[in-house]
Design an enzyme around this catalytic site. Structure first.
Site, PDB file in Angstrom:
ATOM      1  N   PRO A   1       0.772  -1.248   0.000  1.00 49.75           N
ATOM      2  CA  PRO A   1       0.000   0.000   0.000  1.00 49.75           C
ATOM      3  C   PRO A   1       0.805   1.303   0.000  1.00 49.75           C
ATOM      4  CG  PRO A   1       0.011  -0.926   2.193  1.00 49.75           C
ATOM      5  CD  PRO A   1       0.727  -1.908   1.305  1.00 49.75           C
ATOM      6  N   CYS A   2       1.463   1.577  -1.112  1.00 47.78           N
ATOM      7  CA  CYS A   2       2.220   2.823  -1.225  1.00 47.78           C
ATOM      8  C   CYS A   2       1.297   4.046  -1.230  1.00 47.78           C
ATOM      9  CB  CYS A   2       3.114   2.807  -2.462  1.00 47.78           C
ATOM     10  SG  CYS A   2       2.291   2.386  -3.996  1.00 47.78           S
TER      11      CYS A   2
END
Length: 176
Positions: free
Chosen positions: A133-134
């Site tokens: 989850p950047c």
């Protein structure tokens, strides 16, 4: 050998890639690094891993934290993989700053300090968007910065997770 398929999300078409070890890529169609790392030897075929990824994405886009963990095959430098592992610890519906990630990385490497810019470079080269989850990484100054698929998609992903995006600002010249 990598296997590829596509997924139509509410935010646009996504390319998925896997090998026998796990998911190797997930890119939005207009991503800055679209298919980066995807070799020329790939077959369009929906493997078990790719089917599981579509199920995971169905749950995610239904505004639910997915109920299972996908097998991932993170391909990058040791530093990049360390940063991506830290990203995997950011809980659904929460954010972390580049500085916080840099502090965690520095501690793991037994260093006094780590550059938030170096962390940003590694975050930006993440090939498995959403799942690694950047999009949950924000600037220390409260800005929504850097997302290869564009800040408008980053904002929508955060809203999907019920994160109040009104508290973040978009840097001038970065709107999209």
């Amino acid at each position: 050998m990598q296997y590829i398929t596509s997924y139509q999300s509410p935010l646009g078409k996504i390319l998925l890639a896997s090998d026998y070890q796990g998911l190797t890529g997930l890119w939005f169609e207009n991503d800055k690094y679209y298919a980066d790392g995807l070799g020329s030897q790939n077959i369009s075929m929906e493997t078990t891993i790719l089917k599981q990824t579509k199920q995971w994405l169905d749950e995610y886009f239904s505004q639910r934290q997915p109920s299972f963990i996908l097998p991932l095959h993170l391909i990058g430098t040791d530093f990049q993989k360390m940063i991506w592992q830290i990203l995997l610890t950011i809980p659904y519906g929460q954010v972390m700053t580049y500085r916080e990630i840099a502090d965690i990385a520095a501690a793991r490497l037994h260093k006094e300090h780590m550059s938030a810019q170096a962390v940003g470079g590694a975050v930006g080269r993440n090939h498995i968007e959403i799942i690694v989850p950047c999009h949950r990484v924000v600037g220390s100054n409260g800005s929504l910065t850097g997302y290869a698929a564009g800040l408008s998609i980053k904002k929508k992903l955060l809203q999907l997770e019920k994160i109040d995006v009104s508290k973040f600002k978009i840097p001038k010249g970065s709107e999209n």
